[in-house]
Design an enzyme around this catalytic site. Structure first.
Site, mmCIF file in Angstrom:
data_model
loop_
_atom_site.group_PDB
_atom_site.id
_atom_site.type_symbol
_atom_site.label_atom_id
_atom_site.label_comp_id
_atom_site.label_asym_id
_atom_site.label_seq_id
_atom_site.Cartn_x
_atom_site.Cartn_y
_atom_site.Cartn_z
ATOM 1 N N LEU B 136 0.847 -1.194 0.000
ATOM 2 C CA LEU B 136 0.000 0.000 0.000
ATOM 3 C C LEU B 136 0.888 1.252 0.000
ATOM 4 C CD1 LEU B 136 -2.920 1.167 0.240
ATOM 5 C CD2 LEU B 136 -2.598 1.148 2.724
ATOM 6 N N ALA B 251 -5.480 -6.233 10.839
ATOM 7 C CA ALA B 251 -4.099 -6.334 11.324
ATOM 8 C C ALA B 251 -3.901 -5.486 12.576
ATOM 9 C CB ALA B 251 -3.135 -5.908 10.229
ATOM 10 N N ARG B 252 -4.514 -4.316 12.592
ATOM 11 C CA ARG B 252 -4.341 -3.415 13.746
ATOM 12 C C ARG B 252 -4.909 -4.039 15.012
ATOM 13 N NH1 ARG B 252 -6.364 1.905 10.316
ATOM 14 N NH2 ARG B 252 -4.341 2.298 9.335
ATOM 15 N N GLU B 374 1.047 0.619 10.062
ATOM 16 C CA GLU B 374 -0.392 0.329 10.233
ATOM 17 C C GLU B 374 -1.124 1.535 10.800
ATOM 18 O OE1 GLU B 374 -2.092 -2.542 9.730
ATOM 19 O OE2 GLU B 374 -0.489 -3.953 9.292
HETATM 20 C C1 LIG Z 1 9.203 -1.801 9.396
HETATM 21 C C2 LIG Z 1 8.053 -1.310 8.596
HETATM 22 C C3 LIG Z 1 7.249 -2.195 7.915
HETATM 23 C C4 LIG Z 1 6.194 -1.735 7.125
HETATM 24 N N1 LIG Z 1 5.417 -2.645 6.435
HETATM 25 C C5 LIG Z 1 4.495 -2.185 5.553
HETATM 26 C C6 LIG Z 1 3.765 -3.096 4.722
HETATM 27 O O1 LIG Z 1 3.931 -4.322 4.814
HETATM 28 N N2 LIG Z 1 2.907 -2.610 3.811
HETATM 29 C C7 LIG Z 1 2.689 -1.260 3.659
HETATM 30 O O2 LIG Z 1 1.905 -0.878 2.799
HETATM 31 N N3 LIG Z 1 3.350 -0.370 4.452
HETATM 32 C C8 LIG Z 1 4.245 -0.795 5.387
HETATM 33 N N4 LIG Z 1 4.935 0.104 6.170
HETATM 34 C C9 LIG Z 1 4.736 1.533 5.960
HETATM 35 C C10 LIG Z 1 4.005 2.250 7.060
HETATM 36 O O3 LIG Z 1 2.667 1.868 7.107
HETATM 37 C C11 LIG Z 1 4.191 3.743 6.842
HETATM 38 O O4 LIG Z 1 5.547 4.042 7.121
HETATM 39 C C12 LIG Z 1 3.268 4.580 7.699
HETATM 40 O O5 LIG Z 1 1.964 4.500 7.250
HETATM 41 C C13 LIG Z 1 3.692 6.060 7.724
HETATM 42 O O6 LIG Z 1 3.868 6.557 6.456
HETATM 43 P P1 LIG Z 1 5.184 7.404 6.073
HETATM 44 O O7 LIG Z 1 6.340 6.593 6.463
HETATM 45 O O8 LIG Z 1 5.054 7.813 4.673
HETATM 46 O O9 LIG Z 1 5.115 8.654 7.019
HETATM 47 P P2 LIG Z 1 4.335 10.019 6.742
HETATM 48 O O10 LIG Z 1 2.968 9.743 6.285
HETATM 49 O O11 LIG Z 1 5.195 10.881 5.897
HETATM 50 O O12 LIG Z 1 4.287 10.627 8.215
HETATM 51 C C14 LIG Z 1 5.375 11.355 8.789
HETATM 52 C C15 LIG Z 1 4.950 11.928 10.133
HETATM 53 O O13 LIG Z 1 3.872 12.829 9.952
HETATM 54 C C16 LIG Z 1 2.794 12.491 10.778
HETATM 55 N N5 LIG Z 1 1.548 12.854 10.129
HETATM 56 C C17 LIG Z 1 1.034 12.408 8.954
HETATM 57 N N6 LIG Z 1 -0.147 12.964 8.711
HETATM 58 C C18 LIG Z 1 -0.404 13.806 9.740
HETATM 59 C C19 LIG Z 1 -1.467 14.710 10.046
HETATM 60 N N7 LIG Z 1 -2.513 14.832 9.238
HETATM 61 N N8 LIG Z 1 -1.394 15.412 11.186
HETATM 62 C C20 LIG Z 1 -0.343 15.294 12.024
HETATM 63 N N9 LIG Z 1 0.688 14.461 11.777
HETATM 64 C C21 LIG Z 1 0.654 13.740 10.645
HETATM 65 C C22 LIG Z 1 2.927 11.004 10.979
HETATM 66 O O14 LIG Z 1 2.235 10.585 12.149
HETATM 67 C C23 LIG Z 1 4.427 10.877 11.096
HETATM 68 O O15 LIG Z 1 4.806 11.191 12.398
HETATM 69 C C24 LIG Z 1 5.951 -0.352 7.027
HETATM 70 C C25 LIG Z 1 6.753 0.543 7.733
HETATM 71 C C26 LIG Z 1 7.799 0.083 8.505
HETATM 72 C C27 LIG Z 1 8.642 1.071 9.237
#
Ligand SMILES: Cc1cc2nc3c(=O)[nH]c(=O)nc-3n(C[C@H](O)[C@H](O)[C@H](O)COP(=O)(O)OP(=O)(O)OC[C@H]3O[C@@H](n4cnc5c(N)ncnc54)[C@H](O)[C@@H]3O)c2cc1C
Lengths: 260, 394
Positions: B136, B251-252, B374
């Site tokens: 995703l 999952a959550r 998640e």
């Molecule tokens: C080890 C690991 C395994 C993973 N496995 C999967 C997987 O199997 N499949 C998959 O699809 N994804 C996976 N992920 C991805 C994970 O779901 C994302 O990293 C997560 O959703 C956050 O997205 P981002 O990293 O782009 O952070 P961003 O969306 O860029 O967020 C950065 C920061 O901004 C904050 N933020 C975002 N929006 C707002 C808002 N509106 N107001 C205030 N704060 C906000 C967030 O809380 C965060 O602190 C994995 C991540 C990790 C680290």
């Protein structure tokens, strides 16, 4: 081959045990329970025999309603059916009464082989199997390490003797064997098996239905008091050169501590 | 006075059925005998013990709450949750491995797939013969997956998929990827799910390196370069962003349980260590400050347990459904408290607390990922906030 496996439910190995206010038993409310260690190996040995020679494995448990957890675990591991003698009265009973109850519960079933654990994790009498063999009039071996079928209704058994000697013998069936822990890799019950355990036959009988005599139900042994070993800080320094000290240590472990 | 165990405080033993206890105990025994002895080394080497997949499958942990007719265990939600908790007592990487396969790959096939897709994939996935991953997140779309760029363009009886997914658990070892992509337009409602076999031309799944968290877990990308898949690979019932979010909610729920296992592992370690560690002539557990830390940690774990038992029974009574707001509340709370407990316990271990020979720092580092994936902690705060006020603050 018709195989029976006797299984006891005991407090979980790492359960926090506390002495009850009465002082003669432990506090058992809410305590996590599990199948006694040696009995697990007996179940595994029974299942392997069944897989080798065909037949059935029944599991027999004497205990309260909560015993159903262990009954279902044995069924989930692969036992075919269960007999559960439901009673809360015998938790603290002695090997004589328990073996009488076990014998009575299965005397008409015609089992070829009865496996028990060598001893239980909680009371550890190491006596039920021997008495059961006596009551059922079957051959018997203790501290069993392996069981293999041979022709003509006989089995080959290796078992431990004193001084770590291992003896291999042939026994005629029917027989009762006391299984030592650690003799095989015990399989895990599958989660699917656990969820479906209830679909296997489970016979529940009460103590009254077994129609035992008052004498059979009279323990020969009474628990007066239970407690934890008192912590002492006695330490003994063994003097002398390394080789001599090691010899003394081994000697003490053997004769005083009796752990070797 | 004789000490009580934390289980005596929580006092849920008598609330559980035989089956639920057996699922918990069996998973616990497996984790302690087969997984705990090897996890530390895998964490240090940033590897995952792939060989455990077969054993996990034999136990029936993959898709454990899906029906037996697809080769699954058919557990209720309490049993399922207890299993997740025991897995994460081992390591968040292990629970993630199982969550991704079950909740993020088998669940969408079960929920949004055709009967043909279910019978084709689910039994093999339950048996661990096929490993899945869930794509995703993208480089520019994490918390806001509706802004994803991956496209699926119809071409005759096929779709052509193009795009990039990153941070994908299990992608480097996956046999199939559940890929979320936009079909017709650029709106979140255009998102559909696809089953993309790993061996299709144009699919690459490079490993993501340099992780300081969830090290005993495969993480990678899914690079899709004009990948042609037949239209029968679309999950027919997927419609818009709600579909991947439904998977995430499964999952959550498991994570909310699992995090408590990680917290418990740290608590058990710190208590045992503290009882033996003599400082200023006494075990540190006899000191007021340490007792406060233990009391706080135990209280948070107990609250989490009571919450999850209630929500799980509710989910069972309501045919597998609870409010997504409730799931967010649970994931948000339990992961945050687990992280706090892990940090506290790590400190109780003193210098030893930073050594990978102990579990607390491993859990502490892992939980940073769990805090973020998640749905980040903040995202769940906003979901709960929206539920409470009816106003969207994203
Ligand atoms: C080890 C690991 C395994 C993973 N496995 C999967 C997987 O199997 N499949 C998959 O699809 N994804 C996976 N992920 C991805 C994970 O779901 C994302 O990293 C997560 O959703 C956050 O997205 P981002 O990293 O782009 O952070 P961003 O969306 O860029 O967020 C950065 C920061 O901004 C904050 N933020 C975002 N929006 C707002 C808002 N509106 N107001 C205030 N704060 C906000 C967030 O809380 C965060 O602190 C994995 C991540 C990790 C680290």
């Amino acid at each position: 081959m018709k195989i029976l496996c006797c299984v006891k439910q005991v407090p979980e190995k790492d359960a926090r045990i506390r002495v009850a206010d009465s002082g003669d038993w432990i506090h058992s409310e809410g305590l996590a329970v599990a199948i006694s260690e040696c009995d697990r190996y007996a179940v595994e040995a029974a299942l392997r025999l069944k897989e080798a020679v065909d037949g059935e494995v029944a599991v027999l448990l004497v205990g309260g309603e909560q015993g159903s957890k262990s009954v279902k675990e044995a069924l989930a591991m692969g036992c075919d059916r269960a007999i559960h003698v439901i009673t809360d009265e015998l938790t603290r009973s002695d090997p004589f009464v328990i073996s009488k109850v076990l014998a009575k519960a299965v005397e008409d079933e015609g089992f070829d082989l009865v496996l028990t654990g060598q001893q239980s994790d909680d009371l550890g009498y190491n006596a039920v199997g021997q008495m059961l063999a006596q009551h059922l009039g079957m051959s018997h071996a203790q501290i069993v390490l392996s069981v293999d079928p041979v022709e003509d209704g006989r089995i080959r058994v290796s078992h431990e003797l004193d001084n770590a000697l291992i003896e291999t013998i042939e026994l005629s069936l029917p027989a009762v064997l006391g299984v030592q822990s650690g003799i095989n890799d015990v399989r895990y019950a599958s989660l699917k098996g656990i969820m479906q355990a209830n679909s296997k036959p489970q016979k529940k009988v009460t103590l009254e239905e077994l129609d035992l005599s008052a004498e059979d139900l009279t323990p020969k042994l009474r628990i007066e008091k239970v407690g934890f070993p008192v912590r002492t800080s006695q330490a003994e320094m063994i003097e002398g050169d390394a080789a001599a000290a090691a010899r003394t240590l081994v000697d003490k472990l053997r004769t005083e501590a009796k752990v070797l | 006075m004789d000490a009580l165990s934390l289980d005596e405080f929580i006092a849920l033993e008598d609330e559980l059925s035989d089956e639920e206890k057996l699922v918990r105990d069996t998973t616990r025994r497996w984790v302690s005998e087969r997984f705990l002895p090897i996890v530390g080394e895998h964490f240090e080497n940033a590897t995952f013990p792939d060989e455990v997949a077969r054993e996990v499958a034999e136990l029936g942990l993959f898709g454990g709450s899906l029906p037996p007719k697809y080769g699954c265990a058919g557990m209720n939600q309490v049993a399922y949750g207890l299993a997740q908790q025991e897995l994460e007592y081992g390591d968040s990487g292990l629970r993630s491995f199982v969550s991704v396969q079950g909740s993020l790959c088998m669940f969408p096939i079960y929920r949004f797939g055709s009967e043909e897709q279910r019978t084709k994939y689910l039994p093999k996935m339950a048996a661990g013969e096929l490993i899945g991953c869930f794509g995703l997140t993208e480089p520019d779309a994490g918390s806001d997956p509706g802004s994803m760029k991956t496209r699926a363009t119809r071409d005759g009886s096929d779709y052509i998929l193009h795009g990039q997914k990153m941070w994908i658990t299990n992608s480097p070892i996956a046999d199939l990827c559940i890929v979320w992509a936009k079909t017709d337009g650029d709106d979140a409602k255009d998102i559909r799910g696809f089953i993309v076999e790993r061996d299709r031309e144009g699919v690459e799944c490079p490993t993501t390196h340099h992780k300081m968290s969830l090290r005993a877990s495969h993480t990678g990308e899914i690079l899709l370069d004009e990948v042609r898949v037949p239209a029968e690979n679309i999950l027919p019932e997927t419609k818009g962003l709600g579909s991947p979010l439904a998977c995430l909610n499964q999952a959550r729920f498991g994570i909310a349980w699992g995090a408590l296992g990680a917290a418990r592992a740290c608590f058990d370690e710190a208590l045992a260590y503290g009882n033996e560690r003599i400082v200023f002539g006494k075990p540190i557990t006899a000191k007021q400050l340490i007792q406060k830390q233990l009391a706080d940690s135990a209280t948070q774990i107990a609250l989490g347990q009571w919450m999850m038992h209630h929500l799980s029974r509710l989910k069972d009574r309501q045919g597998g459904r609870i409010l997504p707001y409730q799931v967010s509340m649970a994931k948000r709370n339990n992961v945050a408290i687990a992280l706090e407990v892990a940090r506290t316990c790590r400190s109780i271990l003193g210098g030893n607390g930073i050594s990978a020979e102990f579990a607390s720092i491993r859990h502490m580092l892992n939980l940073e990922s769990v805090y973020t994936y998640e749905g980040t902690h903040e995202v769940h705060t906003l979901i709960v906030g929206r539920g409470l006020t009816g106003q969207d603050a994203f």
